[in-house]
Design a protein around this motif. Sequence first.
Motif, PDB file in Angstrom:
ATOM      1  N   LYS A 621       0.805  -1.224   0.000  1.00 36.75           N
ATOM      2  CA  LYS A 621       0.000   0.000   0.000  1.00 36.75           C
ATOM      3  C   LYS A 621       0.838   1.275   0.000  1.00 36.75           C
ATOM      4  CE  LYS A 621      -4.080  -1.914   0.047  1.00 36.75           C
ATOM      5  NZ  LYS A 621      -5.005  -1.783  -1.091  1.00 36.75           N
ATOM      6  N   SER A 622       2.161   1.158  -0.114  1.00 40.82           N
ATOM      7  CA  SER A 622       2.982   2.354  -0.239  1.00 40.82           C
ATOM      8  C   SER A 622       2.940   2.830  -1.688  1.00 40.82           C
ATOM      9  CB  SER A 622       4.418   2.071   0.194  1.00 40.82           C
ATOM     10  OG  SER A 622       5.013   1.095  -0.642  1.00 40.82           O
ATOM     11  N   ARG A 623       3.353   4.082  -1.897  1.00 45.55           N
ATOM     12  CA  ARG A 623       3.268   4.676  -3.237  1.00 45.55           C
ATOM     13  C   ARG A 623       4.504   5.525  -3.515  1.00 45.55           C
ATOM     14  NH1 ARG A 623      -0.935   7.404  -6.693  1.00 45.55           N
ATOM     15  NH2 ARG A 623      -2.555   6.441  -5.409  1.00 45.55           N
ATOM     16  N   LEU A 624       5.078   5.325  -4.680  1.00 46.93           N
ATOM     17  CA  LEU A 624       6.160   6.164  -5.195  1.00 46.93           C
ATOM     18  C   LEU A 624       5.599   6.935  -6.376  1.00 46.93           C
ATOM     19  CD1 LEU A 624       9.210   6.938  -5.170  1.00 46.93           C
ATOM     20  CD2 LEU A 624       9.554   5.088  -6.820  1.00 46.93           C
ATOM     21  N   SER A 625       5.686   8.252  -6.329  1.00 47.54           N
ATOM     22  CA  SER A 625       5.078   9.053  -7.380  1.00 47.54           C
ATOM     23  C   SER A 625       5.971  10.214  -7.774  1.00 47.54           C
ATOM     24  CB  SER A 625       3.705   9.575  -6.946  1.00 47.54           C
ATOM     25  OG  SER A 625       3.814  10.390  -5.799  1.00 47.54           O
ATOM     26  N   SER A 626       5.791  10.662  -8.992  1.00 49.13           N
ATOM     27  CA  SER A 626       6.564  11.790  -9.512  1.00 49.13           C
ATOM     28  C   SER A 626       5.703  12.559 -10.497  1.00 49.13           C
ATOM     29  CB  SER A 626       7.841  11.294 -10.197  1.00 49.13           C
ATOM     30  OG  SER A 626       8.523  12.374 -10.823  1.00 49.13           O
ATOM     31  N   TRP A 627       5.839  13.874 -10.492  1.00 45.08           N
ATOM     32  CA  TRP A 627       5.172  14.677 -11.498  1.00 45.08           C
ATOM     33  C   TRP A 627       6.131  15.744 -12.008  1.00 45.08           C
ATOM     34  CZ3 TRP A 627       5.107  19.807 -10.453  1.00 45.08           C
ATOM     35  CH2 TRP A 627       5.071  20.231  -9.111  1.00 45.08           C
ATOM     36  N   PHE A 628       5.910  16.177 -13.223  1.00 45.71           N
ATOM     37  CA  PHE A 628       6.741  17.219 -13.818  1.00 45.71           C
ATOM     38  C   PHE A 628       5.889  18.032 -14.774  1.00 45.71           C
ATOM     39  CE2 PHE A 628       7.134  13.271 -16.151  1.00 45.71           C
ATOM     40  CZ  PHE A 628       6.892  13.637 -17.473  1.00 45.71           C
ATOM     41  N   ASN A 629       6.213  19.296 -14.911  1.00 44.85           N
ATOM     42  CA  ASN A 629       5.494  20.164 -15.832  1.00 44.85           C
ATOM     43  C   ASN A 629       6.261  21.471 -16.005  1.00 44.85           C
ATOM     44  OD1 ASN A 629       4.914  21.938 -13.671  1.00 44.85           O
ATOM     45  ND2 ASN A 629       2.953  20.969 -13.270  1.00 44.85           N
ATOM     46  N   ASN A 630       5.794  22.291 -16.900  1.00 43.36           N
ATOM     47  CA  ASN A 630       6.282  23.664 -16.984  1.00 43.36           C
ATOM     48  C   ASN A 630       5.095  24.598 -16.982  1.00 43.36           C
ATOM     49  OD1 ASN A 630       5.293  23.225 -19.580  1.00 43.36           O
ATOM     50  ND2 ASN A 630       6.952  24.321 -20.596  1.00 43.36           N
ATOM     51  N   SER A 631       5.306  25.779 -16.488  1.00 42.00           N
ATOM     52  CA  SER A 631       4.234  26.772 -16.417  1.00 42.00           C
ATOM     53  C   SER A 631       4.748  28.084 -16.987  1.00 42.00           C
ATOM     54  CB  SER A 631       3.769  26.979 -14.967  1.00 42.00           C
ATOM     55  OG  SER A 631       4.850  27.334 -14.131  1.00 42.00           O
ATOM     56  N   THR A 632       3.891  28.762 -17.720  1.00 43.23           N
ATOM     57  CA  THR A 632       4.251  30.014 -18.392  1.00 43.23           C
ATOM     58  C   THR A 632       3.739  31.199 -17.576  1.00 43.23           C
ATOM     59  OG1 THR A 632       4.075  28.912 -20.527  1.00 43.23           O
ATOM     60  CG2 THR A 632       4.078  31.313 -20.525  1.00 43.23           C
ATOM     61  N   ARG A 633       4.605  32.167 -17.407  1.00 39.30           N
ATOM     62  CA  ARG A 633       4.228  33.381 -16.686  1.00 39.30           C
ATOM     63  C   ARG A 633       4.408  34.581 -17.614  1.00 39.30           C
ATOM     64  NH1 ARG A 633       7.253  32.240 -10.833  1.00 39.30           N
ATOM     65  NH2 ARG A 633       6.089  30.325 -10.330  1.00 39.30           N
ATOM     66  N   ILE A 634       3.295  35.153 -18.015  1.00 42.35           N
ATOM     67  CA  ILE A 634       3.328  36.328 -18.869  1.00 42.35           C
ATOM     68  C   ILE A 634       3.613  37.555 -17.996  1.00 42.35           C
ATOM     69  CG2 ILE A 634       2.042  37.723 -20.530  1.00 42.35           C
ATOM     70  CD1 ILE A 634       2.644  34.885 -21.452  1.00 42.35           C
TER      71      ILE A 634
END
Length: 925
Positions: A621-634
């Motif tokens: 029931k353990s969890r290994l997770s990863s997320w990645f993204n980019n965000s634009t700032r005008i």
Amino acid sequence: MKYFFSIVLVFSFLFSYSQNSFKISGIVKDSISQEVLISSTVYLERLKDSTMVSYSITDQNGYFEIEDFTKDTLLNLNVSYTGMKTYQQTINIKNSPIDIGTVFLNSTTDELDEVTVTANRSPIVFKKDTLEFNASSFKTRDGANLEALLKKLPGLKVDAGGNITVNGKPVQRILVNGKSFFGDDPKIATKNLPKSIIEKIQVVDTKTKQQEFTGEDGDAENKTINITIDEDKNKGIFSRLTLGGGTDGRYAMSGFGNYFKDKTRISVIAGSNNINSPGFSFDEVFDMMGNVRRVTSNSNGSFGINGINFGGNSGITKSDNVGVSYADEWPNNQELESSYFFGSNKTRNETSTRRENILPDRTFFTNSENASTNRSDSHRGTINYSIKPDTLTRISIRPNINISSGDNETSSFSESLNSDGEQINELNTENTSEFDNKTFSNNLSVSRKLKTKGAYASLRFRNTNTNSENNSFFNSIREIFGDNPNTEIQNQNIQNNSHRDEYSITGSYRNLLFDDLFYSLTYEYVSESEKSERNVFDFDENTGEFSSLNEDLSNAFTVRANKHIPKAGVRFDDDTLTVSVSGGLNRTELKTNNLIQDVNFNNDFNVFAYSGYIAYRFKNKSRLSSWFNNSTRIPSVSQLQPVTIQTNPLNITLGNPNLDASVVHNFSLSYRKYDFKTRSGYGFYSYYSYNEDQVVSVTTTDDNLVRTTTYTNLSGGQNANLNFYIDKSLKKSKNQNDRENITAGGNFSFIYNKNLGFSNAQNFRSESYRFSPSIDFRYEIEDLINIEPEFGITHNITTYNLQQSLDEEFTNLNFGMELTTYYYKNVTFGNDITFTKLGNISSDFDSDFLLWNVSLGYTFADEKAIVKFKVYDLLDQNINTQRTTGDDFIQDTNQLILEQYFMFSFTYKFSKFGGKDPSKSRRFN
């Protein structure tokens, strides 16, 4: 104190000695597949009244072990698992230790994985994506609220600030019977809902209504708690009223009422006080004392509901507020959630600042004193209506309106001195202003499920319309000393008016490629327009009026932006692995027209947008997770507009129309595990971001220490965060009359920031490192004493490339303890203690303080009435001092804060459900 604990432990031993100890173990398997059943619930009940005695959860090998005490000889052993028939056996614990061998569970005839058939309700039930607790299995004191119940649940943690985490993941919102409860702030529910009406507590990944309908996965990194009201209690009312008066004119009044009838819920909440409290927080011991600062709380003491904020550590606030919430369901699958809030605040604040400013070749100092009085009235209303014309279609509309108005009065004095202590300049300002803001927004969506499971198409339209007006009278006197002294006076009427419209339409489509693999297509179009006017009128000595338009400081402009955002993605999701990747283009076309200075420019920004999420769920029931993204700032309009802003004559700003959009690249990795068998968990969370083409300040400071700032793009800014945590149950013994529980937790966090900019044409870099280890304990003998100490230090290191001799290194020390005792059945004595020591603070300010709050309460009238005597800041030491380090400065501040007061309060509770008064139930719920 050590003798007290020794006596408590001796009595605990004597009580436990009079009971029967037992140890039961076994293995649980599926009778058909012969596979072990991980996370089966095994629990023991008394034969007499089915009261739960103890429970455990099977591990990854299907093994369980229960070791405990009881005065009974015979107990019912229950073994349950989702989708299986519950196994039951009577156990004679005098035969302990008992190995019952392998228990085989049979499947139920119902194949739906959301259905659990049991002889009795399990304390914990695991479903595919839901963790469910049976509220009656976890005992609390009579009259306890939801927060007290949550503290009893394994895997859940409630810190001193009322913030909730589930195995390290934050709880963003709490629902009641699946519907929002006064907005999304969980504290409204945790502080006000009585435990006696709650049947189940469900913990799920946070999802929007559309995600729930279409079957999309939610945000696995954030949790939502759904409270299910007991069916017998879902028809009736409960209410609570508190009145309090104290020394120095301090007072507090609050009320809360709820009406339930099947699917209908009406709630009313109101409060008025001048003790920096939202007025909604019914803490069991301290009520709404306000400003209780603790080590683990990152909050500044303020409280927000649907965007309206109340209270806070800074200054002294008088607040009046009222809210109404209505939720209902009607025929033809219609649902409604609605709420209205009114808030009126008056805040008085005073701030003293000592700041050292860093230049490439020298430093200078700024001392300032500021005083302000802010008044505001806020109205916020929201409606969330949805209808399902058929089983495959959902239509929803959510309009919101927010209106705020008020006035501000501020005065300030500041002086700048060179490194030798010689005064270079001085500034005195007075400003009074009135504001009026109105915002209307709406969200209309249509979703249609397709024939393939998990496939759907949706269309969403959103709009936001904002109008802001501000009229201020600004007066300043700036004096420059030295070889060429001069005085500059500004006496102006400044009128700011702006109107902004934003409209967007989004189409989404998702379908199945093959088993467990989906693809999605999304296109979003956004249209934004803004018209802003800033008219500065100088005072005309001849007419005695503000009639002379200052064109150099005035501007009027229009901005229009069109965004096109197409995206495509794939997602694979099975029982153990989730992989989601998407990418697309973010194209922004920006057109700006300055109507006064006749400056026009266009900017086009094209950025490739990407995002991804990976999660692996282990058998334990353990969890290994990863997320990645980019965000634009005008860049903001103020950063782009080549217009001089001189509201502060010592700090002048000028925009740069040639700025590019900045792109922030983000990456996160986390691991979390919780063992329900040992009631212990641990994990880590890490985050890193890199800023490309960040908009940074370019500041020039002249010989008179007047700073002029413009902006440019620069890459290399970074942020990193690493956090380890552990929570462990150290339960020692149990006895017939009292249950002793000990839990411990530890946390270590590391934060890194790299900030960039320019000062006097030289690139500067500041890097900060923050190490924050902390530990906390909880010792409890139920119905007798509760002790929660916590200790933490924060070690800060800041380096500057401009002036390495000014590198900072200091440590802040924090200790907090909450001690609550119940000497007699109806008497509660609470102490909340915080000690803070600030490292390397300016000698002008106090560097340490001890904040001690005390509450003594007596319950009577069949536990419906409570009278309390409370003391805020018993030792009269409370301060609000802090040191902050920035890109090119080191700053110490001291702010006006609430000081010692004494208060008496009276609370009356009335509840009636299903024709019964729950206060007449047994002592423990």
